[in-house]
Design an enzyme around this catalytic site. Structure first.
Site, mmCIF file in Angstrom:
data_model
loop_
_atom_site.group_PDB
_atom_site.id
_atom_site.type_symbol
_atom_site.label_atom_id
_atom_site.label_comp_id
_atom_site.label_asym_id
_atom_site.label_seq_id
_atom_site.Cartn_x
_atom_site.Cartn_y
_atom_site.Cartn_z
ATOM 1 N N ASN A 9 17.518 75.779 -22.104
ATOM 2 C CA ASN A 9 18.075 76.407 -23.303
ATOM 3 C C ASN A 9 17.900 75.428 -24.467
ATOM 4 O OD1 ASN A 9 19.680 77.513 -25.298
ATOM 5 N ND2 ASN A 9 21.616 77.272 -24.185
ATOM 6 N N TRP A 10 16.938 75.730 -25.328
ATOM 7 C CA TRP A 10 16.615 74.802 -26.426
ATOM 8 C C TRP A 10 17.680 74.815 -27.523
ATOM 9 C CZ3 TRP A 10 10.689 74.836 -27.911
ATOM 10 C CH2 TRP A 10 9.926 74.676 -26.754
ATOM 11 N N LYS A 11 18.553 75.831 -27.506
ATOM 12 C CA LYS A 11 19.572 75.981 -28.563
ATOM 13 C C LYS A 11 18.889 75.964 -29.940
ATOM 14 C CE LYS A 11 22.954 74.180 -25.384
ATOM 15 N NZ LYS A 11 24.235 73.545 -25.147
ATOM 16 N N HIS A 96 26.401 82.983 -23.594
ATOM 17 C CA HIS A 96 26.561 81.522 -23.552
ATOM 18 C C HIS A 96 27.896 81.143 -24.192
ATOM 19 C CE1 HIS A 96 25.977 77.268 -24.411
ATOM 20 N NE2 HIS A 96 25.091 77.284 -23.437
ATOM 21 N N GLU A 98 28.723 78.929 -26.210
ATOM 22 C CA GLU A 98 28.676 78.686 -27.666
ATOM 23 C C GLU A 98 28.704 80.000 -28.439
ATOM 24 O OE1 GLU A 98 25.240 76.130 -27.525
ATOM 25 O OE2 GLU A 98 26.468 74.622 -26.504
ATOM 26 N N GLU A 167 28.710 77.691 -16.102
ATOM 27 C CA GLU A 167 28.692 76.542 -16.996
ATOM 28 C C GLU A 167 30.119 76.209 -17.422
ATOM 29 O OE1 GLU A 167 24.669 76.077 -19.110
ATOM 30 O OE2 GLU A 167 25.815 77.516 -20.261
ATOM 31 N N GLY A 173 27.074 69.603 -22.929
ATOM 32 C CA GLY A 173 26.764 68.675 -24.011
ATOM 33 C C GLY A 173 27.709 67.482 -24.087
ATOM 34 N N SER A 213 25.408 69.460 -18.738
ATOM 35 C CA SER A 213 24.969 68.062 -18.583
ATOM 36 C C SER A 213 24.125 67.824 -17.333
ATOM 37 C CB SER A 213 26.168 67.113 -18.630
ATOM 38 O OG SER A 213 26.818 67.209 -19.890
ATOM 39 N N GLY A 234 20.439 72.162 -21.053
ATOM 40 C CA GLY A 234 20.395 72.059 -22.515
ATOM 41 C C GLY A 234 19.640 70.802 -22.924
ATOM 42 N N GLY A 235 20.395 69.745 -23.225
ATOM 43 C CA GLY A 235 19.813 68.505 -23.756
ATOM 44 C C GLY A 235 18.576 68.004 -23.026
HETATM 45 P P1 PGA Z 1 23.732 70.675 -21.731
HETATM 46 O O1 PGA Z 1 23.781 72.234 -22.133
HETATM 47 O O2 PGA Z 1 22.764 70.556 -20.586
HETATM 48 O O3 PGA Z 1 23.257 69.968 -22.970
HETATM 49 O O4 PGA Z 1 25.114 70.292 -21.326
HETATM 50 C C1 PGA Z 1 23.799 73.226 -21.140
HETATM 51 C C2 PGA Z 1 23.916 74.588 -21.771
HETATM 52 O O5 PGA Z 1 24.640 74.743 -22.770
HETATM 53 O O6 PGA Z 1 23.296 75.560 -21.297
#
Ligand code: PGA
Length: 252
Positions: A9-11, A96, A98, A167, A173, A213, A234-235
């Site tokens: 997930n590049w966000k 998600h 967010e 998640e 994050g 993470s 994510g990251g």
């Molecule tokens: P993260 O994000 O790996 O940076 O914790 C995961 C996500 O939000 O899907």
């Protein structure tokens, strides 16, 4: 045996030039993906057509990060399932945390979007997970259970195309990963909930990803758990090398 699905997930990272570089880096290393692993990239909307074109002749799949619950119409700034499909998307992340937090997404809305996604031939990756306060308050199972039941309601006959991502919000994050045992416990609970909804065969075939993470140094332990069938990253998906290392750790 369930196939492992690793999605990135590049966000809201990577403009078109930066996207071209990352997509090119992943494409060049596509041969390294183990055969039981499906790799999915979910760039921002502006890079989806490029991602679709770049990955066309490769095993790497493309997904959106969200979509509208409507087919089309006067919905400024929205993107439909059909539009995602036309860029080459096969997946779409829905609900998600967010989006739940900043855009008021609800389980009912995610369910409506999932129905549209499936009707358009997209595989939804439906995200659930508790906050830190909920975990500390001992209500993880009731929160996650309500999310799973609400988001998956009525999808029984199309569940083979649904992916669930667990998640924990407190792990996204933050660098704080759930321990493999903590994650496994909730994954088993999710599978049990799906079994109660749709029966043992649907539950047994459901791919449940862990997200929060996930990094190359913890992915093998997480993905080695019985009910963890993939990762939503994510990251660590923003660099070809770390994303590929996670993909390769999935089938050790
Ligand atoms: P993260 O994000 O790996 O940076 O914790 C995961 C996500 O939000 O899907």
């Amino acid at each position: 045996m369930r196939k492992k699905i690793i999605a990135g997930n590049w966000k809201m990272y990577k403009d078109l030039t930066e996207s071209a570089e990352l997509l090119g880096g992943l494409k060049a290393r596509a041969g390294e993906i183990p055969s039981g692993v499906t790799l999915v990239v979910c760039p921002p909307y502006t890079s989806l057509a490029l991602a679709g074109a770049t990955m066309k002749e490769t095993p790497i799949k493309v997904g959106g990060q969200n979509m509208s619950e409507h087919d089309e119409g006067a919905f400024t700034g929205e993107i439909s399932a059909k539009m995602l499909k036309s860029t080459g998307c096969e997946f779409v992340i829905l609900g998600h945390s967010e989006r739940r937090q900043y855009n008021g997404e609800t389980n009912e809305g995610v369910n409506r979007k999932a129905r549209k996604a499936l009707a358009a031939g997209l595989r939804p990756i439906i995200c659930v997970g508790e906050t830190l306060a909920e975990r500390e308050g001992g209500v993880t199972e009731s929160v996650v259970g309500t999310q799973v039941r609400g988001c998956l309601d009525g999808l029984g006959d199309r569940m083979e195309n649904v992916v669930v991502a667990y998640e924990p919000v407190w792990a996204i994050g933050t660098g704080k990963t759930a321990t493999p045992a903590q994650a496994q416990e909730v994954h088993a609970f999710i599978r049990k909930t799906v079994e109660e909804m749709f029966g043992p065969s649907v539950a047994g075939n459901l791919v449940i990803q862990y997200g929060g993470s996930v990094k190359p140094d913890n992915s093998a332990d997480l993905l080695g758990q019985k009910d963890i069938d993939g990762a939503l990253v994510g990251g660590a998906c923003l660099k070809a090398d770390s994303f590929m290392q996670i993909a390769k750790s999935a089938l050790r």
